[in-house]
Structure formats: structure tokens, C-alpha cells
Design a protein around this motif. Sequence first.
Motif, PDB file in Angstrom:
ATOM      1  N   PHE A 107       0.950  -1.017   0.020  1.00 22.06           N
ATOM      2  CA  PHE A 107      -0.610   0.094  -0.396  1.00 22.06           C
ATOM      3  C   PHE A 107       0.514   1.491  -0.486  1.00 22.06           C
ATOM      4  N   ASN A 108       2.415   0.823  -0.384  1.00 22.25           N
ATOM      5  CA  ASN A 108       3.108   2.013  -0.123  1.00 22.25           C
ATOM      6  C   ASN A 108       3.149   3.197   1.060  1.00 22.25           C
ATOM      7  N   ILE A 109       3.196   2.468   2.116  1.00 22.83           N
ATOM      8  CA  ILE A 109       2.678   3.615   3.736  1.00 22.83           C
ATOM      9  C   ILE A 109       3.442   3.356   4.156  1.00 22.83           C
ATOM     10  N   PRO A 110       4.518   3.975   5.157  1.00 25.38           N
ATOM     11  CA  PRO A 110       4.989   3.753   5.848  1.00 25.38           C
ATOM     12  C   PRO A 110       3.843   2.713   7.834  1.00 25.38           C
ATOM     13  N   ILE A 111       4.903   2.007   8.267  1.00 22.28           N
ATOM     14  CA  ILE A 111       4.037   1.267   9.546  1.00 22.28           C
ATOM     15  C   ILE A 111       5.680   0.941   9.772  1.00 22.28           C
ATOM     16  N   ALA A 112       5.190   2.107  11.515  1.00 24.15           N
ATOM     17  CA  ALA A 112       6.436   1.538  12.488  1.00 24.15           C
ATOM     18  C   ALA A 112       5.556   0.206  13.381  1.00 24.15           C
ATOM     19  N   ASN A 113       6.736  -1.530  13.064  1.00 24.74           N
ATOM     20  CA  ASN A 113       6.427  -2.290  13.738  1.00 24.74           C
ATOM     21  C   ASN A 113       6.660  -2.307  15.063  1.00 24.74           C
ATOM     22  N   ALA A 114       5.955  -1.631  16.268  1.00 27.88           N
ATOM     23  CA  ALA A 114       6.601  -2.106  17.442  1.00 27.88           C
ATOM     24  C   ALA A 114       6.023  -2.529  17.964  1.00 27.88           C
ATOM     25  N   ILE A 115       5.471  -3.932  17.788  1.00 25.12           N
ATOM     26  CA  ILE A 115       5.677  -5.258  17.962  1.00 25.12           C
ATOM     27  C   ILE A 115       6.636  -6.026  18.292  1.00 25.12           C
ATOM     28  N   LEU A 116       7.146  -5.723  20.177  1.00 30.98           N
ATOM     29  CA  LEU A 116       7.773  -6.768  20.473  1.00 30.98           C
ATOM     30  C   LEU A 116       8.181  -8.132  20.927  1.00 30.98           C
ATOM     31  N   THR A 117       8.563  -8.587  20.514  1.00 32.06           N
ATOM     32  CA  THR A 117       9.519 -10.029  20.066  1.00 32.06           C
ATOM     33  C   THR A 117      10.809 -10.832  21.317  1.00 32.06           C
ATOM     34  N   THR A 118       9.905 -10.977  22.083  1.00 33.93           N
ATOM     35  CA  THR A 118      11.263 -11.039  23.612  1.00 33.93           C
ATOM     36  C   THR A 118      10.960 -12.165  24.651  1.00 33.93           C
ATOM     37  N   GLU A 119      12.070 -12.989  24.791  1.00 33.88           N
ATOM     38  CA  GLU A 119      12.125 -14.016  25.610  1.00 33.88           C
ATOM     39  C   GLU A 119      10.845 -14.407  26.858  1.00 33.88           C
ATOM     40  N   ASN A 120      10.313 -13.228  27.568  1.00 33.03           N
ATOM     41  CA  ASN A 120      10.002 -12.988  28.672  1.00 33.03           C
ATOM     42  C   ASN A 120       9.192 -11.780  28.750  1.00 33.03           C
ATOM     43  N   ASP A 121       8.441 -11.527  30.033  1.00 30.96           N
ATOM     44  CA  ASP A 121       8.206 -10.727  29.925  1.00 30.96           C
ATOM     45  C   ASP A 121       8.775  -9.678  30.844  1.00 30.96           C
ATOM     46  N   GLU A 122      10.324  -9.629  31.215  1.00 32.66           N
ATOM     47  CA  GLU A 122      11.111  -8.238  32.016  1.00 32.66           C
ATOM     48  C   GLU A 122      11.332  -8.001  31.016  1.00 32.66           C
ATOM     49  N   GLN A 123      11.291  -8.932  29.864  1.00 32.69           N
ATOM     50  CA  GLN A 123      12.830  -7.921  28.578  1.00 32.69           C
ATOM     51  C   GLN A 123      11.417  -7.104  27.868  1.00 32.69           C
ATOM     52  N   ALA A 124       9.800  -7.937  28.229  1.00 30.09           N
ATOM     53  CA  ALA A 124       8.889  -6.780  27.506  1.00 30.09           C
ATOM     54  C   ALA A 124       8.984  -5.665  27.628  1.00 30.09           C
ATOM     55  N   HIS A 125       8.807  -5.590  29.043  1.00 30.56           N
ATOM     56  CA  HIS A 125       8.258  -4.446  29.826  1.00 30.56           C
ATOM     57  C   HIS A 125       9.641  -3.271  30.281  1.00 30.56           C
ATOM     58  N   ALA A 126      10.998  -4.348  30.174  1.00 31.19           N
ATOM     59  CA  ALA A 126      12.117  -3.092  29.771  1.00 31.19           C
ATOM     60  C   ALA A 126      11.675  -2.360  28.259  1.00 31.19           C
ATOM     61  N   ARG A 127      11.339  -2.947  27.614  1.00 35.01           N
ATOM     62  CA  ARG A 127      11.587  -1.976  26.482  1.00 35.01           C
ATOM     63  C   ARG A 127      10.141  -1.922  25.763  1.00 35.01           C
ATOM     64  N   ILE A 128       9.066  -1.388  26.630  1.00 41.38           N
ATOM     65  CA  ILE A 128       8.257  -0.611  26.425  1.00 41.38           C
ATOM     66  C   ILE A 128       8.114   0.709  26.106  1.00 41.38           C
ATOM     67  N   GLU A 129       8.976   1.740  27.105  1.00 44.45           N
ATOM     68  CA  GLU A 129       8.869   3.258  26.311  1.00 44.45           C
ATOM     69  C   GLU A 129       9.395   3.958  25.545  1.00 44.45           C
ATOM     70  N   GLU A 130      10.941   2.689  25.101  1.00 41.31           N
ATOM     71  CA  GLU A 130      11.799   3.229  24.249  1.00 41.31           C
ATOM     72  C   GLU A 130      10.880   2.890  22.809  1.00 41.31           C
ATOM     73  N   LYS A 131      10.120   1.713  22.663  1.00 36.27           N
ATOM     74  CA  LYS A 131      10.039   0.673  20.922  1.00 36.27           C
ATOM     75  C   LYS A 131       8.784   2.157  21.205  1.00 36.27           C
ATOM     76  N   ALA A 132       7.931   2.058  21.695  1.00 35.73           N
ATOM     77  CA  ALA A 132       6.624   2.961  21.488  1.00 35.73           C
ATOM     78  C   ALA A 132       7.199   4.169  21.149  1.00 35.73           C
ATOM     79  N   ALA A 133       8.003   5.184  21.857  1.00 34.83           N
ATOM     80  CA  ALA A 133       8.060   6.326  21.487  1.00 34.83           C
ATOM     81  C   ALA A 133       9.133   6.463  19.635  1.00 34.83           C
ATOM     82  N   ASP A 134       9.616   5.292  19.794  1.00 36.29           N
ATOM     83  CA  ASP A 134      10.293   5.253  18.307  1.00 36.29           C
ATOM     84  C   ASP A 134       9.758   4.863  17.716  1.00 36.29           C
TER      85      ASP A 134
END
Length: 154
Positions: A107-134
Motif C-alpha cells: 500500500f506504499n504506506i509507512p508502518i512502524a512495527n512496534a510488536i515486541l518479540t522477547t524471551e520473557n515478560d521482564e524483557q518486554a516491560h524493559a522495552r515498552i517506553e523506548e519502542k513505543a516512543a520510537d
Amino acid sequence: MNTIQPNLNGKGLRIGIVQARFTNEVGSAMLDICTAKLQEMGVKAKHITVATVPGALEVPLVLQNMAATGKYDALVAIGAIIRGETYHFELVANESGAAVTRVGLDFNIPIANAILTTENDEQAHARIEEKAADAAIVAVECANLINTLIGAKD
């Protein structure tokens, strides 16, 4: 030489966001951060559309339908895929990621893919702020770049 500089001004942009609810605590926190950052960059709240879906595999279909409307300058995919004890993690991560990319290209549209792929809950929680703002920054910057290259959407 004509160099196009990054433009992080979200004024006038329309952004669509699809959030996977499967890991809702992570996804909801990411959604809050992403929408706040978009508004900080000048995107009006009324120009942000949010849809939620059950999980990461459903995200691309809704992105595709949003893209098909032609109403959005950029889209954002939000969620988290956290490894379990089965092969299902690889399947969901690979298929979701490939489909999100395909929608953007088709569709020639930019998509920011902020779907985290992590090994565990702790890694996911550690990446929330930076990945969402990015994701917000990527959406605005790439929307402006594409609009500059092909002309602004009406």
C-alpha cells in the motif's frame, strides 16, 4: 545534491494504530506512550485512530484495511509476542512481522512495527517506553518523507 532532512513535525498527519491485546498490559502501556509522543510531535488526537485486535496475527489484516482507505499518512503496529515453551512463538513472530512489512509495501504506506518479540515478560516491560516512543517518531518521520517524495495526501 538534494538531501531531504528528517521532519518530525506531526501537524496535519493522520496516524492509524493497531494494538494486539494478547499481552494487554504491555500493549496498553505502549499505546499510551505512543499516542502521547505523537501528540507531542503535533499530531492532533482527533487524527489518531486506534483499533485493537486479539493478537499479533490479527494486526496485519486491520493494518491492511486501514491502509486501503487512503486516510492515513502512516500506521503503527503495537503489541508483544513473548516466548513460551512451544514453536508457536516463532510462527507468530515471523508471520506477523512479514505480514506487517507486506502491507506497508503493498500500500506504499509507512508502518512502524512496534510488536515486541522477547524471551520473557521482564524483557518486554524493559522495552515498552523506548519502542513505543520510537514507533511514534518513525511514523511521523516516514510519513513526512513519503509525503515529500510523492506529494502530500489530501
